[in-house]
Enzyme design. Sequence first.
Site, PDB file in Angstrom:
ATOM      1  CB  SER A  31      -0.956  -0.056   1.196  1.00  0.00           C
ATOM      2  OG  SER A  31      -2.034   0.849   1.039  1.00  0.00           O
ATOM      3  CG  HIS A  35      -5.720  -2.585  -0.379  1.00  0.00           C
ATOM      4  ND1 HIS A  35      -4.819  -2.128  -1.324  1.00  0.00           N
ATOM      5  CD2 HIS A  35      -5.244  -2.153   0.826  1.00  0.00           C
ATOM      6  CE1 HIS A  35      -3.857  -1.456  -0.727  1.00  0.00           C
ATOM      7  NE2 HIS A  35      -4.068  -1.463   0.574  1.00  0.00           N
TER       8      HIS A  35
END
Length: 255
Positions: free
Chosen positions: A121, A234
């Site tokens: 991330s 994600h």
Amino acid sequence: MIDQVEIPEFHPYAELFLVTYLSQGLRVKGYLAIPAGEGPFPLLVYCRGGIRNVGMTRLAWVSRFVSEGYIVFAPFYRGNRGGEGREDFGGEDRHDVLDALSWLSELSQVNKSEIHLFGFSRGAIMALFAAMEFPFVKSVIVWGGVSDLALTYEERIDLRRMLKRVVGDSPQKVPEAYAWRSPIYRVDELSCPVLLVHGTKDEQVGIEHSLRLAAALKDNGKTYTCLFYEGWGHFFSAAVWEEAFSRMFQWCRGQ
């Protein structure tokens, strides 16, 4: 490193330490996991995502990484878990990785020709900038990673208040501050291969970050590999995570 405290019962074949070290004169903390045996071992620096308590270092990932025979270092970044300073999303806190690499690379247990960086991330910002600064880094993995912070501002309305506070304002008002935190503009400085891992339906860090980064790497003649997972966001299911981790380590061993 100025202090380390062992954390018991972490892994049957590895030791885990809570370490304190200096970054720009600040006392910063992180996890250091070392496999059993004499070594030297390859090193994986795990740069977490999020900010403060959101996205904090995952011990399960540290355990998974060390089980592959890697020494694993996972900085918490400044201001977290008793550390000094204040995290600023890829600004001065990037030194929490840079300064750590300086002493990590000198550890006798570390194989200095096998140092890899993993950025998840927003941790991709930290990992990529560190790879630019240290030519001895053998590879960098960008997993669901941020490459252009202005794009994050566009995508994540829920993060705009935080970004304005941490960065200084919006990308329209302070474009240079967002560019300074965006590794996509400095890929020409990379000398190691890059692995891009991303879910095609990621709504937290859109796959556009990896597509733009891949294009920039290609334009600059850099070596890169893409592993895009169709339909995943994600975070992946446990089975897909395991498959992706296995492919990641296979790729690392091939570099």
